[in-house]
Design a protein around this motif. Structure first.
Motif, PDB file in Angstrom:
ATOM      1  N   THR A  47      45.871 -21.007  10.017  1.00 44.53           N
ATOM      2  CA  THR A  47      44.847 -20.779  11.036  1.00 44.53           C
ATOM      3  C   THR A  47      43.461 -20.881  10.420  1.00 44.53           C
ATOM      4  OG1 THR A  47      46.329 -19.375  12.321  1.00 44.53           O
ATOM      5  CG2 THR A  47      43.959 -19.119  12.724  1.00 44.53           C
ATOM      6  N   GLU A  48      43.298 -20.277   9.247  1.00 38.46           N
ATOM      7  CA  GLU A  48      41.985 -20.285   8.591  1.00 38.46           C
ATOM      8  C   GLU A  48      41.567 -21.708   8.225  1.00 38.46           C
ATOM      9  OE1 GLU A  48      44.481 -18.228   7.839  1.00 38.46           O
ATOM     10  OE2 GLU A  48      43.641 -16.263   8.348  1.00 38.46           O
ATOM     11  N   ASP A  49      42.506 -22.489   7.680  1.00 35.05           N
ATOM     12  CA  ASP A  49      42.187 -23.877   7.330  1.00 35.05           C
ATOM     13  C   ASP A  49      41.858 -24.695   8.575  1.00 35.05           C
ATOM     14  OD1 ASP A  49      42.559 -23.379   4.643  1.00 35.05           O
ATOM     15  OD2 ASP A  49      44.594 -24.212   4.589  1.00 35.05           O
ATOM     16  N   TYR A  50      42.612 -24.462   9.644  1.00 35.19           N
ATOM     17  CA  TYR A  50      42.356 -25.178  10.898  1.00 35.19           C
ATOM     18  C   TYR A  50      40.964 -24.851  11.431  1.00 35.19           C
ATOM     19  CZ  TYR A  50      42.533 -26.581  15.759  1.00 35.19           C
ATOM     20  OH  TYR A  50      42.236 -27.159  16.968  1.00 35.19           O
ATOM     21  N   VAL A  51      40.598 -23.560  11.438  1.00 36.90           N
ATOM     22  CA  VAL A  51      39.288 -23.142  11.954  1.00 36.90           C
ATOM     23  C   VAL A  51      38.181 -23.778  11.127  1.00 36.90           C
ATOM     24  CG1 VAL A  51      37.731 -21.164  12.241  1.00 36.90           C
ATOM     25  CG2 VAL A  51      40.102 -21.011  13.016  1.00 36.90           C
ATOM     26  N   ARG A  52      38.313 -23.740   9.816  1.00 36.51           N
ATOM     27  CA  ARG A  52      37.279 -24.336   8.952  1.00 36.51           C
ATOM     28  C   ARG A  52      37.159 -25.847   9.175  1.00 36.51           C
ATOM     29  NH1 ARG A  52      39.939 -20.930   4.987  1.00 36.51           N
ATOM     30  NH2 ARG A  52      38.759 -19.009   4.851  1.00 36.51           N
ATOM     31  N   ARG A  53      38.317 -26.521   9.237  1.00 36.60           N
ATOM     32  CA  ARG A  53      38.298 -27.975   9.435  1.00 36.60           C
ATOM     33  C   ARG A  53      37.685 -28.344  10.764  1.00 36.60           C
ATOM     34  NH1 ARG A  53      41.476 -31.280  12.178  1.00 36.60           N
ATOM     35  NH2 ARG A  53      43.184 -29.788  12.389  1.00 36.60           N
ATOM     36  N   ARG A  54      38.092 -27.679  11.849  1.00 38.22           N
ATOM     37  CA  ARG A  54      37.553 -27.982  13.176  1.00 38.22           C
ATOM     38  C   ARG A  54      36.059 -27.661  13.240  1.00 38.22           C
ATOM     39  NH1 ARG A  54      38.244 -31.383  16.216  1.00 38.22           N
ATOM     40  NH2 ARG A  54      37.911 -30.245  18.128  1.00 38.22           N
ATOM     41  N   ALA A  66      27.629 -21.911  18.872  1.00 40.24           N
ATOM     42  CA  ALA A  66      28.113 -21.281  20.101  1.00 40.24           C
ATOM     43  C   ALA A  66      29.160 -22.162  20.777  1.00 40.24           C
ATOM     44  CB  ALA A  66      26.950 -21.005  21.056  1.00 40.24           C
ATOM     45  N   GLU A  67      28.899 -23.458  20.850  1.00 38.84           N
ATOM     46  CA  GLU A  67      29.848 -24.399  21.449  1.00 38.84           C
ATOM     47  C   GLU A  67      31.088 -24.560  20.568  1.00 38.84           C
ATOM     48  OE1 GLU A  67      27.088 -27.679  23.647  1.00 38.84           O
ATOM     49  OE2 GLU A  67      26.938 -27.565  21.459  1.00 38.84           O
ATOM     50  N   ILE A  68      30.857 -24.631  19.269  1.00 38.17           N
ATOM     51  CA  ILE A  68      31.954 -24.839  18.330  1.00 38.17           C
ATOM     52  C   ILE A  68      32.947 -23.695  18.412  1.00 38.17           C
ATOM     53  CG2 ILE A  68      32.562 -24.882  15.876  1.00 38.17           C
ATOM     54  CD1 ILE A  68      29.918 -26.443  15.414  1.00 38.17           C
ATOM     55  N   PHE A  69      32.468 -22.466  18.324  1.00 37.20           N
ATOM     56  CA  PHE A  69      33.382 -21.332  18.295  1.00 37.20           C
ATOM     57  C   PHE A  69      34.110 -21.159  19.621  1.00 37.20           C
ATOM     58  CE2 PHE A  69      30.607 -20.008  14.688  1.00 37.20           C
ATOM     59  CZ  PHE A  69      31.585 -20.122  13.713  1.00 37.20           C
ATOM     60  N   GLU A  70      33.467 -21.471  20.723  1.00 33.67           N
ATOM     61  CA  GLU A  70      34.159 -21.418  22.013  1.00 33.67           C
ATOM     62  C   GLU A  70      35.278 -22.455  22.063  1.00 33.67           C
ATOM     63  OE1 GLU A  70      31.697 -21.584  25.488  1.00 33.67           O
ATOM     64  OE2 GLU A  70      30.337 -20.045  24.706  1.00 33.67           O
ATOM     65  N   ASP A  75      41.033 -24.022  21.549  1.00 37.12           N
ATOM     66  CA  ASP A  75      41.995 -24.922  20.916  1.00 37.12           C
ATOM     67  C   ASP A  75      43.133 -24.170  20.228  1.00 37.12           C
ATOM     68  OD1 ASP A  75      40.431 -27.045  21.713  1.00 37.12           O
ATOM     69  OD2 ASP A  75      39.634 -27.473  19.711  1.00 37.12           O
ATOM     70  N   LEU A  76      42.842 -22.999  19.676  1.00 38.56           N
ATOM     71  CA  LEU A  76      43.862 -22.252  18.941  1.00 38.56           C
ATOM     72  C   LEU A  76      45.062 -21.894  19.817  1.00 38.56           C
ATOM     73  CD1 LEU A  76      41.734 -19.887  16.693  1.00 38.56           C
ATOM     74  CD2 LEU A  76      43.293 -21.696  15.934  1.00 38.56           C
ATOM     75  N   LYS A  77      44.851 -21.775  21.102  1.00 40.04           N
ATOM     76  CA  LYS A  77      45.947 -21.410  22.008  1.00 40.04           C
ATOM     77  C   LYS A  77      46.985 -22.512  22.110  1.00 40.04           C
ATOM     78  CE  LYS A  77      42.888 -18.478  24.615  1.00 40.04           C
ATOM     79  NZ  LYS A  77      42.051 -18.332  25.772  1.00 40.04           N
ATOM     80  N   PRO A  83      48.432 -18.594  16.904  1.00 35.70           N
ATOM     81  CA  PRO A  83      48.068 -17.427  16.102  1.00 35.70           C
ATOM     82  C   PRO A  83      47.606 -16.317  17.028  1.00 35.70           C
ATOM     83  CG  PRO A  83      46.297 -19.000  16.095  1.00 35.70           C
ATOM     84  CD  PRO A  83      47.430 -19.634  16.844  1.00 35.70           C
ATOM     85  N   PRO A  84      47.424 -15.135  16.493  1.00 32.29           N
ATOM     86  CA  PRO A  84      46.878 -14.076  17.332  1.00 32.29           C
ATOM     87  C   PRO A  84      45.487 -14.481  17.817  1.00 32.29           C
ATOM     88  CG  PRO A  84      46.874 -13.422  15.016  1.00 32.29           C
ATOM     89  CD  PRO A  84      47.601 -14.725  15.113  1.00 32.29           C
TER      90      PRO A  84
END
Length: 97
Positions: A47-54, A66-70, A75-77, A83-84
């Motif tokens: 999950t951490e690698d995916y978040v950093r890469r995205r 703001a747009e990126i984190f939303e 996307d994580l769902k 992931p949680p």
């Protein structure tokens, strides 16, 4: 992505899937195995690698945080094993520490 050399386990574990792909597509056995390996390697990302890469990818497209984190939160769902749910603060901590 994690160790792509861990593929021998795929021969044993996913024989039925390889058989199915060779019956239902024009893929040969070796090609079907390679497709399975690529898909599993893609979803093997933590999950951490995916978040950093995205975050890097979306930032390179000119999006602001703001747009990126939303978008990353949404996307994580849809990851293979969801992931949680992470708060925006948790997402930021993954990227920035």
């Amino acid at each position: 992505m994690r160790n792509r050399l861990a593929y021998p386990r795929i021969y044993r574990v996913h024989d039925e899937l390889v058989d199915h792909l060779t019956r239902s597509t024009p893929l040969q056995r070796g090609e079907a195995l390679r497709v399975i390996q690529d898909v599993l390697a893609y979803f093997d990302e933590t999950t951490e690698d995916y978040v950093r890469r995205r975050h890097r990818e979306l930032q390179a497209q000119g999006l602001v945080n703001a747009e990126i984190f939303e978008r990353v939160e949404a996307d994580l769902k849809y990851r293979a094993v969801a992931p949680p749910e992470l708060t925006l603060r948790q997402l930021r901590r993954i990227v920035y520490g």
